[in-house]
Design an enzyme around this catalytic site. Structure first.
Site, PDB file in Angstrom:
ATOM      1  N   GLY A   1     -44.777  38.125 -68.080  1.00  0.00           N
ATOM      2  CA  GLY A   1     -46.188  38.231 -67.749  1.00  0.00           C
ATOM      3  C   GLY A   1     -46.356  38.523 -66.277  1.00  0.00           C
TER       4      GLY A   1
ATOM      5  N   GLY B   1     -48.179  39.447 -63.813  1.00  0.00           N
ATOM      6  CA  GLY B   1     -49.459  39.635 -63.150  1.00  0.00           C
ATOM      7  C   GLY B   1     -49.340  39.230 -61.698  1.00  0.00           C
TER       8      GLY B   1
ATOM      9  N   LYS C   1     -51.178  34.654 -69.773  1.00  0.00           N
ATOM     10  CA  LYS C   1     -52.439  33.940 -69.876  1.00  0.00           C
ATOM     11  C   LYS C   1     -52.299  32.779 -70.871  1.00  0.00           C
ATOM     12  CE  LYS C   1     -55.129  36.393 -67.175  1.00  0.00           C
ATOM     13  NZ  LYS C   1     -55.773  35.800 -65.980  1.00  0.00           N
TER      14      LYS C   1
ATOM     15  N   ASN D   1     -52.538  28.542 -65.757  1.00  0.00           N
ATOM     16  CA  ASN D   1     -53.710  27.682 -65.691  1.00  0.00           C
ATOM     17  C   ASN D   1     -53.773  26.810 -66.940  1.00  0.00           C
ATOM     18  OD1 ASN D   1     -54.830  28.498 -63.196  1.00  0.00           O
ATOM     19  ND2 ASN D   1     -55.717  30.315 -64.145  1.00  0.00           N
TER      20      ASN D   1
ATOM     21  N   LYS E   1     -55.498  20.381 -60.509  1.00  0.00           N
ATOM     22  CA  LYS E   1     -55.804  21.808 -60.409  1.00  0.00           C
ATOM     23  C   LYS E   1     -56.837  22.225 -61.455  1.00  0.00           C
ATOM     24  CE  LYS E   1     -53.945  26.434 -60.293  1.00  0.00           C
ATOM     25  NZ  LYS E   1     -52.832  27.336 -60.625  1.00  0.00           N
TER      26      LYS E   1
ATOM     27  N   ASN F   1     -60.209  24.304 -60.883  1.00  0.00           N
ATOM     28  CA  ASN F   1     -60.550  25.505 -61.648  1.00  0.00           C
ATOM     29  C   ASN F   1     -61.875  25.365 -62.372  1.00  0.00           C
ATOM     30  OD1 ASN F   1     -58.326  27.081 -60.956  1.00  0.00           O
ATOM     31  ND2 ASN F   1     -57.067  26.295 -62.625  1.00  0.00           N
TER      32      ASN F   1
ATOM     33  N   ASN G   1     -63.988  28.397 -61.101  1.00  0.00           N
ATOM     34  CA  ASN G   1     -63.676  29.634 -61.818  1.00  0.00           C
ATOM     35  C   ASN G   1     -64.870  30.247 -62.514  1.00  0.00           C
ATOM     36  OD1 ASN G   1     -60.968  29.074 -61.057  1.00  0.00           O
ATOM     37  ND2 ASN G   1     -60.242  30.112 -62.898  1.00  0.00           N
TER      38      ASN G   1
ATOM     39  N   SER H   1     -59.547  33.785 -60.870  1.00  0.00           N
ATOM     40  CA  SER H   1     -58.865  34.594 -61.883  1.00  0.00           C
ATOM     41  C   SER H   1     -59.807  34.899 -63.044  1.00  0.00           C
ATOM     42  CB  SER H   1     -57.622  33.865 -62.388  1.00  0.00           C
ATOM     43  OG  SER H   1     -57.957  32.596 -62.942  1.00  0.00           O
TER      44      SER H   1
END
Length: 323
Positions: A27, A29, A96, A122, A200, A204, A208, A270
């Site tokens: 992944g 990214g 993801k 996440n 975290k 988020n 977010n 994100s």
């Protein structure tokens, strides 16, 4: 934080070293590319696994790593095939959260026995979900990621701030932490990674969705009237759910949440980046996770639920069903 201005352009050579690791980034990214670049420039053998355009750019020119102080191309391997995880000592699992089970099933036939899979994602339960798919023989350790990055184009990652990791104990965690630290990635092994993941998660949940719905960075958000009290309401709901789940959170978490925009004022979340690109967001694994855990305890989390619904609406094609 303003976009960094590159001050140098170079190609980073890969030195040889007998104790180096073989690392696959599943992944590739922004997060995976940043850490992959840091490790590759330190001499580790890194293979990025990602989309065709990205892979082709890396194969032709190396990965372009742009920070506040440098602009370099880092040579490394890249592939579109999940079989490229074969032979890796460590897999940085950066897909993801919505793709955790699918990606774990894809790489399972190719994982070397004893290879450590680090979930740099996440959310708070990706390691458990990946481990349930991979089974015994494939150790999985959660990692908490603190970094501000974005993809600026195929084969081009930009770094805006921070870059440290907190990882859970495992048979290889200490060795990995030492190698990562030597590569310029501050890495801590902690017995309370679950608490760090939750900390975290609270951050988020606070930023977010708001960043996504406004398409604005953190610094701008907190300058708007009513936003900071709203963030406190989000935090209160998250803390109540964490207590119900018996999660040990740091005492200074509220201050840390409110302090985030000072360290990365120009950062879009994100979730905002996904929404802008028309991609499915991870909102169900952020505010949505808090809502689900609240309901499991017979509690309500109305502010988190509102943000969950609004982002779901925003990511849904016009006239389509909201999931």
């Amino acid at each position: 934080m303003n976009n960094p201005t590159a001050t140098s352009t170079a190609t980073a050579a890969i030195p040889a070293h007998p104790a180096l690791l073989s690392i696959a980034v599943m992944g590739a990214g922004a997060v995976g590319c940043y850490f992959g670049a840091m490790l590759a420039r330190a001499g580790h053998r890194v293979t990025l696994i990602g989309r065709q355009a990205h892979v082709q750019a890396v194969q032709q020119h190396g990965l372009r790593l742009q920070t506040a102080t440098e602009d370099i191309h880092v040579p490394m391997e890249a592939s579109t095939e999940v079989s490229a995880v074969q032979g890796a000592d460590v897999v940085l699992f950066c897909v993801k959260s919505t793709d955790t089970e699918t990606a774990a099933r894809q790489i399972r036939p190719y994982l070397s026995e004893g290879a450590l899979l680090l979930t740099l994602q996440n959310g708070v339960d990706n390691d458990e979900r990946a481990s349930a798919v991979l089974g015994d023989g494939h150790p999985v350790a959660p990692a908490v990621v603190y970094v501000a990055t974005a993809m600026a184009g195929p084969g081009h990652v930009r770094h805006y701030g921070r870059g440290e990791l907190v990882i859970a104990p495992s048979a290889r965690s200490e060795q990995v932490a030492q190698q990562f630290a030597a590569a310029g990635i501050p890495t801590q092994v902690s017995d309370n990674v679950r608490g760090a993941l939750w900390a975290k998660l609270v951050i988020n949940c606070a930023y977010n969705a708001l960043s996504a719905l406004t398409q604005m960075p953190y610094g701008w958000l907190v300058e708007q009237g009513g936003v900071n009290p709203l963030i406190d309401d989000i935090i209160d709901e998250c803390l109540a759910v964490a207590r119900a789940d018996a999660i040990a959170l740091p005492d200074n978490l509220r201050a840390a949440v409110h302090g985030l925009p000072q360290t990365m004022p120009g950062q879009l979340s994100s979730t905002a980046q996904d929404l802008a690109r028309g991609k499915l967001t991870e909102i169900d694994h952020l505010n949505g996770y808090v809502v689900r855990r609240a309901r499991a305890h017979g509690m309500a989390a109305p502010v988190n639920n509102t943000l969950l619904v609004l982002v779901r609406l925003a990511q849904t094609p016009r006239g389509g069903p909201v999931h």
